[in-house]
Design an enzyme around this catalytic site. Structure first.
Site, PDB file in Angstrom:
ATOM      1  N   ARG A  81       2.226   1.279  -5.841  1.00  0.00           N
ATOM      2  CA  ARG A  81       2.327   0.299  -4.752  1.00  0.00           C
ATOM      3  C   ARG A  81       0.988  -0.364  -4.463  1.00  0.00           C
ATOM      4  NH1 ARG A  81       6.833   0.975  -1.347  1.00  0.00           N
ATOM      5  NH2 ARG A  81       5.628  -0.013   0.310  1.00  0.00           N
ATOM      6  N   TRP A  91      -3.696  -1.759  -1.472  1.00  0.00           N
ATOM      7  CA  TRP A  91      -3.679  -3.055  -2.153  1.00  0.00           C
ATOM      8  C   TRP A  91      -4.369  -3.987  -1.175  1.00  0.00           C
ATOM      9  CZ3 TRP A  91      -1.759  -8.052  -1.411  1.00  0.00           C
ATOM     10  CH2 TRP A  91      -1.785  -8.869  -2.539  1.00  0.00           C
ATOM     11  N   CYS A 104       0.887  -1.175   0.000  1.00  0.00           N
ATOM     12  CA  CYS A 104       0.000   0.000   0.000  1.00  0.00           C
ATOM     13  C   CYS A 104       0.919   1.218   0.000  1.00  0.00           C
ATOM     14  CB  CYS A 104      -0.858   0.038   1.258  1.00  0.00           C
ATOM     15  SG  CYS A 104      -1.947  -1.356   1.425  1.00  0.00           S
ATOM     16  N   GLU A 138      11.078 -15.612 -17.201  1.00  0.00           N
ATOM     17  CA  GLU A 138      10.856 -14.173 -17.055  1.00  0.00           C
ATOM     18  C   GLU A 138       9.942 -13.651 -18.146  1.00  0.00           C
ATOM     19  OE1 GLU A 138      11.146 -12.148 -14.834  1.00  0.00           O
ATOM     20  OE2 GLU A 138      11.103 -10.173 -15.775  1.00  0.00           O
ATOM     21  N   LYS A 173       3.597  -3.024  -6.718  1.00  0.00           N
ATOM     22  CA  LYS A 173       5.019  -3.035  -7.051  1.00  0.00           C
ATOM     23  C   LYS A 173       5.852  -3.721  -5.987  1.00  0.00           C
ATOM     24  CE  LYS A 173       8.685  -2.145  -9.395  1.00  0.00           C
ATOM     25  NZ  LYS A 173       8.912  -2.959 -10.611  1.00  0.00           N
ATOM     26  N   LYS A 215       6.331 -11.822 -17.468  1.00  0.00           N
ATOM     27  CA  LYS A 215       6.000 -10.496 -18.021  1.00  0.00           C
ATOM     28  C   LYS A 215       4.647 -10.549 -18.726  1.00  0.00           C
ATOM     29  CE  LYS A 215       8.100  -8.428 -16.159  1.00  0.00           C
ATOM     30  NZ  LYS A 215       8.838  -9.178 -15.257  1.00  0.00           N
ATOM     31  N   ASN A 246      -0.091   0.065   6.311  1.00  0.00           N
ATOM     32  CA  ASN A 246       0.388  -0.887   5.303  1.00  0.00           C
ATOM     33  C   ASN A 246       0.934  -2.077   6.064  1.00  0.00           C
ATOM     34  OD1 ASN A 246       1.450  -2.234   3.105  1.00  0.00           O
ATOM     35  ND2 ASN A 246       3.362  -1.066   3.129  1.00  0.00           N
ATOM     36  N   GLY A 247       0.385  -3.253   5.816  1.00  0.00           N
ATOM     37  CA  GLY A 247       0.860  -4.449   6.515  1.00  0.00           C
ATOM     38  C   GLY A 247      -0.317  -5.354   6.825  1.00  0.00           C
ATOM     39  N   HIS A 252       7.936 -33.692 -21.908  1.00  0.00           N
ATOM     40  CA  HIS A 252       7.464 -34.481 -20.746  1.00  0.00           C
ATOM     41  C   HIS A 252       6.102 -33.993 -20.267  1.00  0.00           C
ATOM     42  CE1 HIS A 252      11.341 -36.457 -20.464  1.00  0.00           C
ATOM     43  NE2 HIS A 252      11.905 -35.283 -20.630  1.00  0.00           N
ATOM     44  N   GLU A 262       1.598 -11.183 -16.255  1.00  0.00           N
ATOM     45  CA  GLU A 262       1.274 -10.175 -15.236  1.00  0.00           C
ATOM     46  C   GLU A 262       0.769  -8.869 -15.827  1.00  0.00           C
ATOM     47  OE1 GLU A 262       4.347  -8.771 -12.645  1.00  0.00           O
ATOM     48  OE2 GLU A 262       5.878  -8.953 -14.153  1.00  0.00           O
TER      49      GLU A 262
HETATM   50  C1  AGP Z   1       7.975  -8.767 -11.457  1.00  0.00           C
HETATM   51  O1  AGP Z   1       7.614  -8.166 -12.677  1.00  0.00           O
HETATM   52  C2  AGP Z   1       6.900  -8.619 -10.403  1.00  0.00           C
HETATM   53  N1  AGP Z   1       6.526  -7.270 -10.236  1.00  0.00           N
HETATM   54  C3  AGP Z   1       7.229  -9.327  -9.111  1.00  0.00           C
HETATM   55  O2  AGP Z   1       7.362 -10.695  -9.427  1.00  0.00           O
HETATM   56  C4  AGP Z   1       8.522  -8.886  -8.381  1.00  0.00           C
HETATM   57  O3  AGP Z   1       9.649  -9.265  -9.136  1.00  0.00           O
HETATM   58  C5  AGP Z   1       8.575  -9.600  -7.028  1.00  0.00           C
HETATM   59  O4  AGP Z   1       7.464  -9.195  -6.280  1.00  0.00           O
HETATM   60  C6  AGP Z   1       9.861  -9.331  -6.242  1.00  0.00           C
HETATM   61  O5  AGP Z   1       9.953  -7.961  -5.955  1.00  0.00           O
HETATM   62  P1  AGP Z   1      11.352  -7.400  -5.398  1.00  0.00           P
HETATM   63  O6  AGP Z   1      12.379  -7.623  -6.478  1.00  0.00           O
HETATM   64  O7  AGP Z   1      11.102  -5.950  -5.128  1.00  0.00           O
HETATM   65  O8  AGP Z   1      11.699  -8.174  -4.160  1.00  0.00           O
END
Ligand code: AGP
Length: 615
Positions: A27, A75, A2, A488, A610, A492, A101-102, A511, A495
């Site tokens: 965030r 969030w 958040c 990766e 984020k 991308k 936040n938490g 497999h 997400e």
């Molecule tokens: C990656 O595109 C995502 N936003 C997410 O997987 C991110 O890499 C993950 O939450 C780890 O975040 P950090 O690198 O800030 O620890």
């Protein structure tokens, strides 16, 4: 997870809060709200489901006038996104407002206690419980607000970054943190700013104090900042000057932060190796390793911990460290590591990879590793972040702020730093011969320019995206160093475009996943010319025989794969260990264009945030 902002000073709080919320919206963006103490003493709370723009529309022209206030972008953790679950939350008497936040893990027990004492809670959130609990402690003990907050937090189990505003105390703001980040900006003219990170603060002041766990800060209109722990020990505020520039938080003419950050990679990779790779002298400098050479020289195993994209960078590092430094490596999801009672020896070196430096699972994992006596090295992008401050040593990636929720430049900066680390270790341990070392050194120095070349020739990717934009599933396949890149690329795509995509080792496809192949299934191969190229070509033929649409990322001049597949993107030939820094770029752009074609919000994808600062 958040976004939290706060202001206390001579200026109108609302414009500062709203600007801060917009900078923190990456965030979390399920709802937004502000609370201000108006000039007539009213505690005014305005909050709305959706983005900050929704909140602004809701408030309209009737702008809050107070000079102290708090703001929050959510969030959702407890309770769906809604107006009633939006922060700030008020206590039962409507006298205090709290943003948080938490996760309060014992919120249900506290809720039961409060309900028993006649409190009427209207939301599904743990934060509203916190607001009522602080007020209950204040009322039942008569304690001053800071003491009431400290007393209440002693009973709270979980993670919090919170700010409390009290209607009866217009000249004070209280902030506290445990596991979730909180930064206090110390301005001129008795001004204080509060933020989940420095981004809402840096436009106003570069002087910040990072709150540590279980610290409660009291800010006053006369410019006093007092910090005490929840066990009431005094803490001297450590004011630091940050280097963040406000311009780095703007889109700079790009349509989206993600696109800007993809195109920033020549610079961010150069910045990540600057000062570490000295081509002229043929030297690598990694003080974070050299200062602890007694540990690294005896390392029997490297444990790499991370989440999401950072975990993928860790997988690339596994090939790098085992290949160049011949040290056994294990890469673990931080979230799994922290709960599986792992075996960690004091001869282990742990590398924690995190762009934000605040990911709760990674932070908890390194704390566990430290308890077991391991040396922990952090690779983070945010200076002063919790993970950066809790590791024994580390290396910042210097990629600059990454605002787009989908990580791009942070990944390549992480891989670049990890490459330098592996080269340095191999050189010092004698497992990397001089010729290969120099070839890698030269190759790495050329990477920023080669990334630029890939970007300059990336137009075909947008046309290919049109072919894939309507797909419901996709498969990404690679071998060796390109296997993590396949993962990766799939992350991308899923997400930001919400297409279900899976990354797989190319050999593993037969497999099981090969059953998925048909004309509707786009398959992305990373087929650069390396030791396993011919094997990948065989896998491509297996997919082609079953009608899959194939996009291949190949080495410049490749004709064999080109003759087999539907679409090709070329990358310059580089050493196999450096190829991930190039092959990931078309993956990033492909997902960006597909997401746009599907009308998705590229910078703020649904359900995501984020920095995942809760478990
Ligand atoms: C990656 O595109 C995502 N936003 C997410 O997987 C991110 O890499 C993950 O939450 C780890 O975040 P950090 O690198 O800030 O620890």
């Amino acid at each position: 997870m958040c976004g939290i902002v706060g202001y206390l000073g001579p200026k109108p709080a609302y414009p500062i809060l709203i600007d801060g919320l917009k900078r923190l919206e990456y965030r979390g963006y399920d709802s937004a709200g502000v609370a201000t103490l108006e000039t007539d003493g009213e505690l005014r709370i305005e909050k709305k489901q959706g983005k900050v723009a929704n909140l602004e529309s809701h408030i309209g022209a009737n702008l809050p006038q107070g000079t102290v206030g708090i703001g929050h972008t959510r969030w959702a953790t407890h309770g769906p996104p809604s107006d009633v679950n939006a922060h700030p939350h008020a206590g039962g008497k409507g006298r205090i407002a709290v943003i948080h936040n938490g996760i309060i893990e014992n919120y249900e027990a506290l809720r039961g206690l409060l309900t028993h004492r006649g409190h009427d809670l209207v939301s599904e959130t743990d934060t509203e419980v916190l607001a009522h609990f602080i007020e209950e402690v204040q009322t039942s003990t008569g304690l001053d607000l800071p003491d009431a907050v400290r007393t209440a937090l002693k009973e709270v189990i979980g993670a919090y970054a919170l700010v409390v505003l009290d209607q009866t105390q217009p000249d004070r703001l209280i902030a506290a943190r445990k596991s979730s980040p909180l930064v206090i900006g110390v301005g001129q003219d008795n001004e204080f700013f509060v933020g989940s990170d420095a981004t809402p603060i840096v436009a106003h002041t570069k002087n910040v104090v990072y709150l540590e766990d279980e610290e409660v800060a009291t800010m006053t209109r006369s410019g006093e900042l007092t910090i005490r722990t929840i066990s009431d020990a005094a803490v001297t505020p450590a004011i630091q000057a940050i280097e963040l520039e406000i311009a780095s938080l703007e889109k700079a003419g790009y349509d989206h932060f993600m696109l800007k950050e993809i195109f920033e990679q020549p610079k961010s990779i150069r910045d990540s190796i600057r000062g570490r790779v000295r081509l002229q002298s043929g030297e690598v400098h990694m003080s974070g390793i050299d200062d602890h050479w007694d540990v690294w020289s005896k390392a029997q195993r490297i444990l790499i911990l991370g989440c999401g994209t950072s975990w993928h960078a860790g997988l690339v590092a596994e090939y790098l460290f085992e290949g160049l430094a011949r040290i056994p490596v294990e890469v673990e999801y931080a979230s799994e590591f922290r709960y599986r009672n792992p075996i960690v020896r004091n001869s282990d070196v742990v590398i924690a990879i995190s762009q934000s430096g605040e990911t709760a699972d990674t932070l908890a994992a390194i704390r566990l590793a430290k308890e077991h006596g391991a040396h922990v090295f952090g690779v983070c992008n945010v200076v002063g972040s919790s993970i950066a401050r809790e590791t024994h040593a580390g290396a910042y990636t210097h990629a600059g702020p990454e605002i787009g929720v989908a990580s791009t430049k942070a990944f390549t900066a992480q891989v670049a730093v990890l490459t330098v680390m592996a080269m340095h270790l191999g050189k010092r341990l004698g497992t990397l011969d001089d010729a290969t070392f120099m070839r890698l050194m030269t190759g790495l120095d050329n990477i920023p320019g080669l990334v630029q070349k890939v970007l300059n020739n990336a137009a075909p990717v947008e046309h290919i995206a049109e072919k894939f934009a309507r797909a419901e599933n996709a498969l990404y396949l690679g071998r060796g160093f390109q296997f993590p890149v396949a993962l990766e690329g799939a992350l991308k795509l899923k997400e930001i475009s919400y297409i279900h995509a899976e990354g797989y080792p190319a050999a593993e496809m037969k497999h099981g996943p090969i059953a998925l192949i048909d004309e509707a299934m786009p398959v992305v191969f990373i087929a650069t010319q390396d030791e396993v190229y011919e094997k990948v070509v065989s896998n491509i033929q297996e997919v082609k025989a079953r009608g899959g649409q194939i996009l291949a990322v190949v080495t410049e001049g490749d004709t064999k794969v080109r003759s087999l597949v539907d679409h090709v993107v070329e990358i310059p030939k580089v050493h196999n260990a450096l190829a991930p820094l190039l092959t990931v770029v078309p993956m990033q752009l492909l997902s960006y264009h597909i997401a746009l074609m599907r009308g998705c919000n590229v910078d703020q994808p649904r359900n995501l945030a984020k920095s995942v600062t809760v478990e």
